[in-house]
Motif scaffolding. Structure first.
Motif, PDB file in Angstrom:
ATOM      1  N   ILE A  75      53.875  18.559   5.966  1.00  0.00           N
ATOM      2  CA  ILE A  75      54.643  19.804   6.056  1.00  0.00           C
ATOM      3  C   ILE A  75      54.266  20.571   7.318  1.00  0.00           C
ATOM      4  O   ILE A  75      55.124  21.099   8.028  1.00  0.00           O
ATOM      5  CB  ILE A  75      54.429  20.667   4.793  1.00  0.00           C
ATOM      6  N   ASP A  76      52.972  20.612   7.634  1.00  0.00           N
ATOM      7  CA  ASP A  76      52.508  21.299   8.841  1.00  0.00           C
ATOM      8  C   ASP A  76      53.082  20.628  10.085  1.00  0.00           C
ATOM      9  O   ASP A  76      53.539  21.307  11.010  1.00  0.00           O
ATOM     10  CB  ASP A  76      50.984  21.297   8.885  1.00  0.00           C
ATOM     11  N   SER A  77      53.069  19.307  10.119  1.00  0.00           N
ATOM     12  CA  SER A  77      53.605  18.579  11.277  1.00  0.00           C
ATOM     13  C   SER A  77      55.081  18.883  11.483  1.00  0.00           C
ATOM     14  O   SER A  77      55.526  19.125  12.604  1.00  0.00           O
ATOM     15  CB  SER A  77      53.410  17.070  11.099  1.00  0.00           C
ATOM     16  N   LEU A  78      55.845  18.849  10.391  1.00  0.00           N
ATOM     17  CA  LEU A  78      57.274  19.166  10.500  1.00  0.00           C
ATOM     18  C   LEU A  78      57.483  20.622  10.898  1.00  0.00           C
ATOM     19  O   LEU A  78      58.400  20.939  11.668  1.00  0.00           O
ATOM     20  CB  LEU A  78      57.979  18.878   9.171  1.00  0.00           C
ATOM     21  N   GLY A  79      56.618  21.492  10.401  1.00  0.00           N
ATOM     22  CA  GLY A  79      56.739  22.915  10.696  1.00  0.00           C
ATOM     23  C   GLY A  79      56.536  23.261  12.158  1.00  0.00           C
ATOM     24  O   GLY A  79      57.097  24.227  12.653  1.00  0.00           O
ATOM     25  N   VAL A  80      55.740  22.483  12.862  1.00  0.00           N
ATOM     26  CA  VAL A  80      55.532  22.746  14.292  1.00  0.00           C
ATOM     27  C   VAL A  80      56.416  21.873  15.168  1.00  0.00           C
ATOM     28  O   VAL A  80      56.692  22.203  16.315  1.00  0.00           O
ATOM     29  CB  VAL A  80      54.051  22.573  14.704  1.00  0.00           C
ATOM     30  N   MET A  81      56.888  20.747  14.615  1.00  0.00           N
ATOM     31  CA  MET A  81      57.693  19.820  15.395  1.00  0.00           C
ATOM     32  C   MET A  81      59.063  20.402  15.733  1.00  0.00           C
ATOM     33  O   MET A  81      59.493  20.366  16.893  1.00  0.00           O
ATOM     34  CB  MET A  81      57.871  18.519  14.612  1.00  0.00           C
ATOM     35  N   PHE A  82      59.744  20.944  14.747  1.00  0.00           N
ATOM     36  CA  PHE A  82      61.099  21.432  14.982  1.00  0.00           C
ATOM     37  C   PHE A  82      61.130  22.654  15.900  1.00  0.00           C
ATOM     38  O   PHE A  82      61.873  22.652  16.888  1.00  0.00           O
ATOM     39  CB  PHE A  82      61.811  21.694  13.659  1.00  0.00           C
ATOM     40  N   PRO A  83      60.349  23.688  15.649  1.00  0.00           N
ATOM     41  CA  PRO A  83      60.366  24.805  16.604  1.00  0.00           C
ATOM     42  C   PRO A  83      59.841  24.398  17.983  1.00  0.00           C
ATOM     43  O   PRO A  83      60.346  24.843  19.004  1.00  0.00           O
ATOM     44  CB  PRO A  83      59.444  25.845  15.975  1.00  0.00           C
ATOM     45  N   GLY A  84      58.866  23.508  18.000  1.00  0.00           N
ATOM     46  CA  GLY A  84      58.298  23.063  19.271  1.00  0.00           C
ATOM     47  C   GLY A  84      59.272  22.282  20.119  1.00  0.00           C
ATOM     48  O   GLY A  84      59.160  22.249  21.350  1.00  0.00           O
TER      49      GLY A  84
ATOM     50  N   VAL B 275      46.147  13.331  -1.914  1.00  0.00           N
ATOM     51  CA  VAL B 275      47.616  13.388  -1.896  1.00  0.00           C
ATOM     52  C   VAL B 275      48.087  14.784  -1.501  1.00  0.00           C
ATOM     53  O   VAL B 275      48.971  14.931  -0.650  1.00  0.00           O
ATOM     54  CB  VAL B 275      48.192  12.978  -3.265  1.00  0.00           C
ATOM     55  N   ARG B 276      47.480  15.815  -2.092  1.00  0.00           N
ATOM     56  CA  ARG B 276      47.865  17.200  -1.748  1.00  0.00           C
ATOM     57  C   ARG B 276      47.613  17.486  -0.269  1.00  0.00           C
ATOM     58  O   ARG B 276      48.454  18.092   0.410  1.00  0.00           O
ATOM     59  CB  ARG B 276      47.096  18.199  -2.613  1.00  0.00           C
ATOM     60  N   TYR B 277      46.479  17.039   0.245  1.00  0.00           N
ATOM     61  CA  TYR B 277      46.148  17.305   1.648  1.00  0.00           C
ATOM     62  C   TYR B 277      47.102  16.564   2.588  1.00  0.00           C
ATOM     63  O   TYR B 277      47.543  17.118   3.598  1.00  0.00           O
ATOM     64  CB  TYR B 277      44.697  16.921   1.930  1.00  0.00           C
ATOM     65  N   CYS B 278      47.449  15.328   2.253  1.00  0.00           N
ATOM     66  CA  CYS B 278      48.398  14.579   3.087  1.00  0.00           C
ATOM     67  C   CYS B 278      49.774  15.240   3.093  1.00  0.00           C
ATOM     68  O   CYS B 278      50.437  15.297   4.131  1.00  0.00           O
ATOM     69  CB  CYS B 278      48.500  13.135   2.606  1.00  0.00           C
ATOM     70  N   LYS B 279      50.197  15.752   1.948  1.00  0.00           N
ATOM     71  CA  LYS B 279      51.469  16.476   1.888  1.00  0.00           C
ATOM     72  C   LYS B 279      51.415  17.725   2.764  1.00  0.00           C
ATOM     73  O   LYS B 279      52.377  18.035   3.481  1.00  0.00           O
ATOM     74  CB  LYS B 279      51.804  16.854   0.449  1.00  0.00           C
TER      75      LYS B 279
END
Length: 72
Positions: free
Chosen positions: A43-52, A35-39
């Motif tokens: 978060i990582d995906s969202l973190g690169v999606m918006f600036p990207g 669960v922690r790793y999926c979270k």
């Protein structure tokens, strides 16, 4: 649920076994580490999606896809 062919043979296909397993897994069955790793991955995906989305070439790509049509 087994397919008719599988039911006659009394066997489950790989897909049926996977579907059966996934459909019976509850959130409480997942290890805390998973669960922690999926979270973290979300978060990582969202973190690169918006600036990207503002990276060079992205607005042009978005406009191209929009020109193809589809749902608004």
């Amino acid at each position: 649920m087994m397919s008719q062919i599988s039911a006659r043979r009394g066997e489950w296909s790989t897909e049926e076994r996977l579907i059966n397993h996934v459909s019976n897994v509850r959130f409480e069955d997942l290890p805390d580490e998973v669960v922690r790793y999926c979270k973290l991955l979300m978060i990582d995906s969202l973190g690169v999606m918006f600036p990207g989305s503002r990276a060079p070439g992205c607005p042009e790509l978005i406009n191209l896809v929009k020109s193809w049509g589809g749902q608004e």
